[in-house]
Design a protein around this motif. Structure first.
Motif, short mmCIF file in Angstrom:
data_model
loop_
_atom_site.label_atom_id
_atom_site.label_comp_id
_atom_site.label_asym_id
_atom_site.label_seq_id
_atom_site.Cartn_x
_atom_site.Cartn_y
_atom_site.Cartn_z
N GLU A 181 0.83 -1.21 0.00
CA GLU A 181 0.00 0.00 0.00
C GLU A 181 0.86 1.26 0.00
OE1 GLU A 181 -2.83 1.88 3.36
OE2 GLU A 181 -3.54 -0.05 2.59
N GLU A 186 2.84 1.57 -3.49
CA GLU A 186 2.00 1.84 -4.64
C GLU A 186 1.20 3.12 -4.51
OE1 GLU A 186 -0.32 -1.66 -5.30
OE2 GLU A 186 1.39 -2.82 -6.08
N GLU A 187 0.86 3.50 -3.28
CA GLU A 187 0.00 4.67 -3.10
C GLU A 187 0.73 5.88 -2.52
OE1 GLU A 187 -3.41 3.61 -0.80
OE2 GLU A 187 -3.83 1.80 -1.98
N LYS A 188 1.88 5.66 -1.87
CA LYS A 188 2.57 6.78 -1.23
C LYS A 188 4.02 6.88 -1.68
CE LYS A 188 -0.39 6.18 2.84
NZ LYS A 188 -0.42 5.92 4.31
#
Length: 286
Positions: A64, A67-69
């Motif tokens: 997470e 991929e997101e931060k």
């Protein structure tokens, strides 16, 4: 500077001298923890062992976060040296290539420190690395989801007489379907596919597809905790390997293609039925 640093396969000591030098001069250190794990990473003190040797606080980067931060990691690398630690080799997973592309597009300099990975460490069994075909991933089946795209790839490899490396599913910090439906993330317990489960699923797909790509008598090589001091390697038929307890993760499997006499000579050391080998497996699992 953004450093992508391979850690090797065993424990904290498998980092290269160059990699260790880079880590120690970085202001921030992240460790990717979802495409693979070091052998000791399943223990509660795994990260602290790294921090003690490296002399740095390590931030665990789950899927997470990466991929997101990723912007956070790249933003820090604009003004300081940042290390991104990867189990195995730096480019053992495509996610890390994406991080490099994003960094370069932002004008951030990237340096890579390579290390051993499962892709070359499987050479220990004697099967020559240049005789491997496309690597496949075997995901966990569910009652309603049984993907079989790997079957066609194995079929192509075996048609060319090539060996197939099967990477087995690792599920770490995966949100449960129920929680996603409720809009509030709750994570499933970590799961690591065993050789036994992989073989059961492979045979299930063969039964569904019916193309006679492989069967219970197909020769394979099973690897458990490759690169660690207690690694286990056993060659045998799918039927033989399915009945062996290989112990803790991580596991992977090679489906053997056509073999050269030199390969066969090396494989004989690992054949299921070798008394010394089987005794080692029994001693460890009891």
């Amino acid at each position: 500077m953004l450093y992508i640093i391979g850690l090797g396969l065993g424990d904290e000591k498998d980092i290269t001298l160059r990699g260790l030098e880079c880590v120690r001069k970085c202001e921030k250190v992240y460790m990717e923890a979802y495409t693979s794990l070091l052998s000791f990473g399943l223990a509660s003190d795994g990260i602290s062992s790294l921090e003690k040797l490296y002399g740095k606080t390590i931030t665990v980067a789950d899927r997470e976060m990466v991929e997101e931060k990723a912007d956070q990691i790249l933003s820090e690398a604009r003004t300081s040296d940042v290390a991104f630690l990867v189990v195995g080799d730096a480019f053992g997973a495509t996610t890390h290539s994406d991080l490099v592309v994003r960094a370069k597009s932002l004008g951030i300099e990237v340096r890579v420190v390579y290390n051993a990975s499962v892709m070359n460490a499987v050479g220990i069994c004697g099967l020559q690395l240049y005789r491997y075909g496309e690597t496949v991933s075997i995901p966990f089946f569910t009652e309603t989801w049984k993907p079989s795209s790997f079957y066609e790839k194995i079929q192509k490899n075996r048609g060319l007489g090539l060996h197939t490396l099967c990477l087995l599913d690792i599920r770490v910090k995966e949100p449960s379907l129920e929680s996603l439906c409720r809009g509030k993330k709750e994570y499933e317990p970590p799961r690591f596919m065993s050789i036994n489960t992989a073989i059961e699923q492979l045979l299930e797909v063969e039964q569904m597809e019916g193309q006679s790509v492989y069967n219970e008598d197909t020769l394979c090589v099973a690897f458990a905790r490759l690169g660690s001091e207690d690694q286990t390697i056993v060659a045998g038929t799918m039927k033989q390997l399915r009945s062996i307890d290989f112990g803790p993760p991580l596991h992977c499997l090679v489906i053997v293609g056509k073999t050269h006499p030199v390969e066969e000579e090396m494989l004989d050391f690992y054949k299921s039925g070798n008394e010394n080998l089987e005794q080692n497996v029994v001693d460890r699992t009891t």
